[in-house]
Design a protein around this motif. Structure first.
Motif, PDB file in Angstrom:
ATOM      1  N   LEU A 135      -4.740  -5.170 -17.722  1.00 47.74           N
ATOM      2  CA  LEU A 135      -4.053  -4.664 -16.552  1.00 47.74           C
ATOM      3  C   LEU A 135      -4.765  -3.263 -15.700  1.00 47.74           C
ATOM      4  O   LEU A 135      -4.515  -3.232 -14.349  1.00 47.74           O
ATOM      5  CB  LEU A 135      -2.509  -4.175 -16.780  1.00 47.74           C
ATOM      6  CG  LEU A 135      -1.857  -5.280 -17.703  1.00 47.74           C
ATOM      7  CD1 LEU A 135      -0.498  -4.690 -17.934  1.00 47.74           C
ATOM      8  CD2 LEU A 135      -1.376  -6.466 -16.440  1.00 47.74           C
ATOM      9  N   HIS A 136      -5.521  -2.616 -16.423  1.00 48.46           N
ATOM     10  CA  HIS A 136      -6.271  -1.501 -15.863  1.00 48.46           C
ATOM     11  C   HIS A 136      -7.111  -1.563 -14.781  1.00 48.46           C
ATOM     12  O   HIS A 136      -7.803  -2.529 -14.633  1.00 48.46           O
ATOM     13  CB  HIS A 136      -6.863  -0.676 -16.934  1.00 48.46           C
ATOM     14  CG  HIS A 136      -7.340   0.668 -16.524  1.00 48.46           C
ATOM     15  ND1 HIS A 136      -6.454   1.806 -16.314  1.00 48.46           N
ATOM     16  CD2 HIS A 136      -8.761   1.337 -16.104  1.00 48.46           C
ATOM     17  CE1 HIS A 136      -7.159   2.878 -16.170  1.00 48.46           C
ATOM     18  NE2 HIS A 136      -8.416   2.528 -15.980  1.00 48.46           N
ATOM     19  N   GLY A 137      -6.569  -1.033 -13.546  1.00 48.90           N
ATOM     20  CA  GLY A 137      -7.176  -0.973 -12.287  1.00 48.90           C
ATOM     21  C   GLY A 137      -6.596  -2.106 -11.430  1.00 48.90           C
ATOM     22  O   GLY A 137      -7.105  -2.239 -10.336  1.00 48.90           O
ATOM     23  N   ARG A 138      -5.777  -3.178 -12.037  1.00 48.41           N
ATOM     24  CA  ARG A 138      -5.081  -3.942 -11.092  1.00 48.41           C
ATOM     25  C   ARG A 138      -4.247  -3.530 -10.033  1.00 48.41           C
ATOM     26  O   ARG A 138      -3.468  -2.592 -10.297  1.00 48.41           O
ATOM     27  CB  ARG A 138      -4.482  -5.003 -12.019  1.00 48.41           C
ATOM     28  CG  ARG A 138      -3.677  -6.271 -11.228  1.00 48.41           C
ATOM     29  CD  ARG A 138      -2.699  -7.073 -12.276  1.00 48.41           C
ATOM     30  NE  ARG A 138      -3.870  -8.134 -12.957  1.00 48.41           N
ATOM     31  CZ  ARG A 138      -3.294  -9.114 -13.698  1.00 48.41           C
ATOM     32  NH1 ARG A 138      -1.912  -9.138 -13.914  1.00 48.41           N
ATOM     33  NH2 ARG A 138      -4.242  -9.764 -14.230  1.00 48.41           N
ATOM     34  N   PRO A 139      -4.350  -3.966  -9.107  1.00 42.68           N
ATOM     35  CA  PRO A 139      -3.290  -3.623  -7.855  1.00 42.68           C
ATOM     36  C   PRO A 139      -2.211  -4.014  -8.075  1.00 42.68           C
ATOM     37  O   PRO A 139      -1.794  -5.103  -8.704  1.00 42.68           O
ATOM     38  CB  PRO A 139      -3.620  -4.078  -6.522  1.00 42.68           C
ATOM     39  CG  PRO A 139      -4.753  -5.223  -7.068  1.00 42.68           C
ATOM     40  CD  PRO A 139      -5.360  -4.764  -8.326  1.00 42.68           C
ATOM     41  N   LEU A 140      -0.710  -3.309  -7.615  1.00 44.64           N
ATOM     42  CA  LEU A 140       0.482  -4.003  -7.770  1.00 44.64           C
ATOM     43  C   LEU A 140       0.479  -5.272  -7.308  1.00 44.64           C
ATOM     44  O   LEU A 140       0.142  -5.186  -5.906  1.00 44.64           O
ATOM     45  CB  LEU A 140       1.410  -2.560  -7.487  1.00 44.64           C
ATOM     46  CG  LEU A 140       1.564  -1.380  -8.217  1.00 44.64           C
ATOM     47  CD1 LEU A 140       2.678  -0.552  -7.543  1.00 44.64           C
ATOM     48  CD2 LEU A 140       1.876  -1.690  -9.737  1.00 44.64           C
ATOM     49  N   SER A 141       1.522  -6.040  -7.786  1.00 41.61           N
ATOM     50  CA  SER A 141       1.485  -7.212  -7.137  1.00 41.61           C
ATOM     51  C   SER A 141       2.740  -7.457  -6.193  1.00 41.61           C
ATOM     52  O   SER A 141       3.895  -7.832  -6.746  1.00 41.61           O
ATOM     53  CB  SER A 141       1.923  -8.175  -8.583  1.00 41.61           C
ATOM     54  OG  SER A 141       2.006  -9.473  -7.724  1.00 41.61           O
ATOM     55  N   ALA A 142       2.460  -6.782  -5.229  1.00 41.39           N
ATOM     56  CA  ALA A 142       3.678  -6.603  -4.130  1.00 41.39           C
ATOM     57  C   ALA A 142       3.468  -7.529  -2.841  1.00 41.39           C
ATOM     58  O   ALA A 142       2.425  -8.108  -2.628  1.00 41.39           O
ATOM     59  CB  ALA A 142       3.624  -5.346  -3.414  1.00 41.39           C
ATOM     60  N   GLN A 143       4.612  -8.186  -2.550  1.00 41.59           N
ATOM     61  CA  GLN A 143       4.591  -9.084  -1.361  1.00 41.59           C
ATOM     62  C   GLN A 143       4.628  -8.115  -0.130  1.00 41.59           C
ATOM     63  O   GLN A 143       5.025  -7.024  -0.256  1.00 41.59           O
ATOM     64  CB  GLN A 143       5.592 -10.059  -1.501  1.00 41.59           C
ATOM     65  CG  GLN A 143       7.142  -9.249  -1.069  1.00 41.59           C
ATOM     66  CD  GLN A 143       8.392 -10.295  -1.276  1.00 41.59           C
ATOM     67  OE1 GLN A 143       7.997 -11.645  -0.874  1.00 41.59           O
ATOM     68  NE2 GLN A 143       9.371  -9.846  -1.252  1.00 41.59           N
ATOM     69  N   PRO A 144       4.187  -8.875   1.133  1.00 40.15           N
ATOM     70  CA  PRO A 144       4.058  -7.937   2.293  1.00 40.15           C
ATOM     71  C   PRO A 144       5.344  -7.420   2.563  1.00 40.15           C
ATOM     72  O   PRO A 144       6.479  -8.341   2.621  1.00 40.15           O
ATOM     73  CB  PRO A 144       3.540  -8.942   3.338  1.00 40.15           C
ATOM     74  CG  PRO A 144       2.791 -10.028   2.489  1.00 40.15           C
ATOM     75  CD  PRO A 144       3.288  -9.986   0.966  1.00 40.15           C
ATOM     76  N   GLY A 145       5.380  -6.231   3.070  1.00 42.45           N
ATOM     77  CA  GLY A 145       7.018  -5.663   3.400  1.00 42.45           C
ATOM     78  C   GLY A 145       7.545  -4.842   2.321  1.00 42.45           C
ATOM     79  O   GLY A 145       8.519  -4.239   2.531  1.00 42.45           O
ATOM     80  N   THR A 146       7.108  -4.797   1.079  1.00 38.80           N
ATOM     81  CA  THR A 146       7.747  -4.490  -0.075  1.00 38.80           C
ATOM     82  C   THR A 146       7.376  -2.901   0.013  1.00 38.80           C
ATOM     83  O   THR A 146       6.243  -2.399  -0.051  1.00 38.80           O
ATOM     84  CB  THR A 146       7.129  -5.063  -1.375  1.00 38.80           C
ATOM     85  OG1 THR A 146       7.472  -6.512  -1.557  1.00 38.80           O
ATOM     86  CG2 THR A 146       7.911  -4.216  -2.594  1.00 38.80           C
ATOM     87  N   PRO A 147       8.310  -2.103  -0.034  1.00 39.56           N
ATOM     88  CA  PRO A 147       8.034  -0.549   0.000  1.00 39.56           C
ATOM     89  C   PRO A 147       7.295  -0.351  -1.629  1.00 39.56           C
ATOM     90  O   PRO A 147       7.913  -0.341  -2.424  1.00 39.56           O
ATOM     91  CB  PRO A 147       9.653   0.251   0.034  1.00 39.56           C
ATOM     92  CG  PRO A 147      10.352  -1.047   0.562  1.00 39.56           C
ATOM     93  CD  PRO A 147       9.823  -2.080   0.069  1.00 39.56           C
ATOM     94  N   LEU A 148       6.341   0.530  -1.218  1.00 37.98           N
ATOM     95  CA  LEU A 148       5.485   0.714  -2.464  1.00 37.98           C
ATOM     96  C   LEU A 148       6.218   2.089  -2.940  1.00 37.98           C
ATOM     97  O   LEU A 148       6.537   2.860  -2.354  1.00 37.98           O
ATOM     98  CB  LEU A 148       4.025   0.942  -2.257  1.00 37.98           C
ATOM     99  CG  LEU A 148       3.282  -0.346  -1.846  1.00 37.98           C
ATOM    100  CD1 LEU A 148       1.943  -0.130  -1.618  1.00 37.98           C
ATOM    101  CD2 LEU A 148       3.273  -1.302  -3.215  1.00 37.98           C
ATOM    102  N   PRO A 149       6.010   2.448  -4.362  1.00 34.16           N
ATOM    103  CA  PRO A 149       6.621   3.758  -5.066  1.00 34.16           C
ATOM    104  C   PRO A 149       5.982   4.902  -4.083  1.00 34.16           C
ATOM    105  O   PRO A 149       4.927   5.099  -3.758  1.00 34.16           O
ATOM    106  CB  PRO A 149       6.112   3.625  -6.182  1.00 34.16           C
ATOM    107  CG  PRO A 149       6.002   2.369  -6.779  1.00 34.16           C
ATOM    108  CD  PRO A 149       5.382   1.456  -5.486  1.00 34.16           C
ATOM    109  N   ALA A 150       7.265   5.910  -3.812  1.00 28.19           N
ATOM    110  CA  ALA A 150       6.587   6.876  -2.992  1.00 28.19           C
ATOM    111  C   ALA A 150       5.795   7.984  -3.715  1.00 28.19           C
ATOM    112  O   ALA A 150       5.960   7.869  -5.072  1.00 28.19           O
ATOM    113  CB  ALA A 150       8.002   7.531  -2.514  1.00 28.19           C
ATOM    114  N   PRO A 151       4.832   8.585  -3.124  1.00 25.87           N
ATOM    115  CA  PRO A 151       4.031   9.588  -3.867  1.00 25.87           C
ATOM    116  C   PRO A 151       4.818  10.431  -4.596  1.00 25.87           C
ATOM    117  O   PRO A 151       4.365  10.758  -5.643  1.00 25.87           O
ATOM    118  CB  PRO A 151       3.165  10.218  -2.618  1.00 25.87           C
ATOM    119  CG  PRO A 151       3.183   9.142  -1.483  1.00 25.87           C
ATOM    120  CD  PRO A 151       4.491   8.272  -1.454  1.00 25.87           C
ATOM    121  N   VAL A 152       5.852  10.894  -4.140  1.00 28.80           N
ATOM    122  CA  VAL A 152       6.755  11.878  -4.994  1.00 28.80           C
ATOM    123  C   VAL A 152       7.026  11.426  -6.222  1.00 28.80           C
ATOM    124  O   VAL A 152       6.966  12.180  -7.293  1.00 28.80           O
ATOM    125  CB  VAL A 152       7.581  12.549  -4.246  1.00 28.80           C
ATOM    126  CG1 VAL A 152       8.917  11.467  -3.924  1.00 28.80           C
ATOM    127  CG2 VAL A 152       8.429  13.826  -4.976  1.00 28.80           C
TER     128      VAL A 152
END
Length: 266
Positions: free
Chosen positions: A232-249
C-alpha cells in the motif's frame, strides 16, 4: 489512570510502583500513544508525576515533575487519592464505569477494547456501562455520507464488498479522532475496510501531504497476507472525482498524534 484501574480491579489497590510503571506504562504509551522522541522511561514519567496536578493522583514521595532519577532512587509508588480510592472500592460498578468513560473519551471504537484488554480490564470488553458521557453527539448520517463519497470502496485498498447491495466490512474512519475534536465533516473522513481502519487507528497506516498512503516502518509481517500491507505504501488514495480529500489540518494531526514513527522508505 486506566492502568491504575486495572490494578485496582485485579489486586484491590490502585497502587502502581514506579518499577511497574517504567515498563508497563511505557509499553502502553508506545503502543497506543503518539510517537515520542523521548526515552520510554521519560514518556512514562510525564503522566506518572503530572497527574498529581489533577488532584486525583498522589505519590508517596515528593519528587520533581518528569524526573526519572528520583522515581527510581526512591522506589516511588503512585495511587489514586484516598477519597477516590475508597469510592472506587465501595461503589458497585464504579471502576467499570470510570474505565469505560475514560477509554471512550480518549480512543476510537476500533481500539478501545484493545486498550481495556492491555490494562487488565478484559471483562469490560464489548460491555456498555451507562449512557455516553461525551457531550458531543455524532452525526448519524456521517457514516453513510463518507462511505458513499468514497464510492463504497476502501480508500486504501479498493475493497468494495457488498451483500444485497449494502456495503459489508466497510467503515467510515475519522482522520482526526472524534474524541479529539475531529468533526463529522467529509474532509475528516475516509471509507476504509475493517482491517485498514484498524491499522489506520493504530498508527500503522497514514498518508502524506500528497494523499499517498504511508506505512509505518515499525510494522513487520512474515506471511504473504501480512506483507500485502507493505504494497500500500505510496499508493494514492482511491477517491472518486469530487470527493473532498482529508484536510491538511486533519492529516497533520493523524501524522503527529497517531502514526507510529517514520514511514517506510519510498
Amino acid at each position: 489512570m486506566l492502568l491504575a484501574l486495572g490494578r485496582l480491579q485485579s489486586t484491590g489497590s490502585s497502587a502502581v510502583p514506579w518499577s511497574v510503571a517504567e515498563t508497563q506504562l511505557a509499553e502502553l504509551i508506545a503502543e497506543f500513544g503518539p510517537a515520542s522522541r523521548t526515552s520510554p522511561a521519560q514518556s512514562a514519567a510525564y503522566p506518572f508525576t503530572r497527574l498529581r496536578a489533577e488532584a486525583v493522583w498522589h505519590l508517596d514521595h515528593d519528587v520533581a515533575m518528569d524526573s526519572v532519577g528520583p522515581l527510581r532512587r526512591d522506589g516511588v509508588t503512585g495511587a489514586f487519592v484516598p477519597e477516590i480510592e475508597q469510592h472506587l472500592r465501595s461503589a458497585p460498578g464504579a471502576v467499570a464505569e470510570l474505565a469505560r468513560s475514560l477509554v471512550d473519551s480518549q480512543f476510537p471504537a476500533t481500539i478501545s477494547d484493545d486498550v481495556l484488554t492491555a490494562v487488565g480490564l478484559v471483562e469490560l470488553v464489548e460491555t456498555t456501562v451507562g449512557p455516553s458521557t461525551n457531550l458531543r453527539r455524532r452525526d448519524p448520517t456521517w457514516r453513510m455520507s463518507v462511505v458513499d463519497a468514497w464510492d463504497r470502496r476502501c480508500a486504501f485498498c479498493g475493497y468494495d464488498g457488498q451483500v444485497a447491495g449494502v456495503p459489508v466490512g466497510l467503515e467510515a474512519a475519522h482522520v482526526r479522532w472524534f474524541a479529539f475534536d475531529g468533526p463529522d465533516d467529509l474532509d475528516n473522513g475516509l471509507a476504509l475496510c475493517m482491517l485498514h481502519h484498524k491499522l489506520f487507528d493504530r498508527g500503522v497506516l497514514g498518508f502524506d501531504d500528497r494523499h499517498r498512503v504511508t506505512v509505518s516502518g515499525s510494522f513487520t509481517a512474515r506471511t504473504e497476507a501480512g506483507r500485502q500491507v507493505y504494497w500500500l505504501h505510496g499508493r494514492p488514495l482511491s477517491a472518486q472525482p469530487g470527493t473532498p480529500l482529508p484536510a491538511p489540518v486533519h492529516v497533520a494531526w493523524q501524522r503527529d498524534q497517531v502514526f507510529k514513527g517514520a514511514a517506510l522508505a519510498a
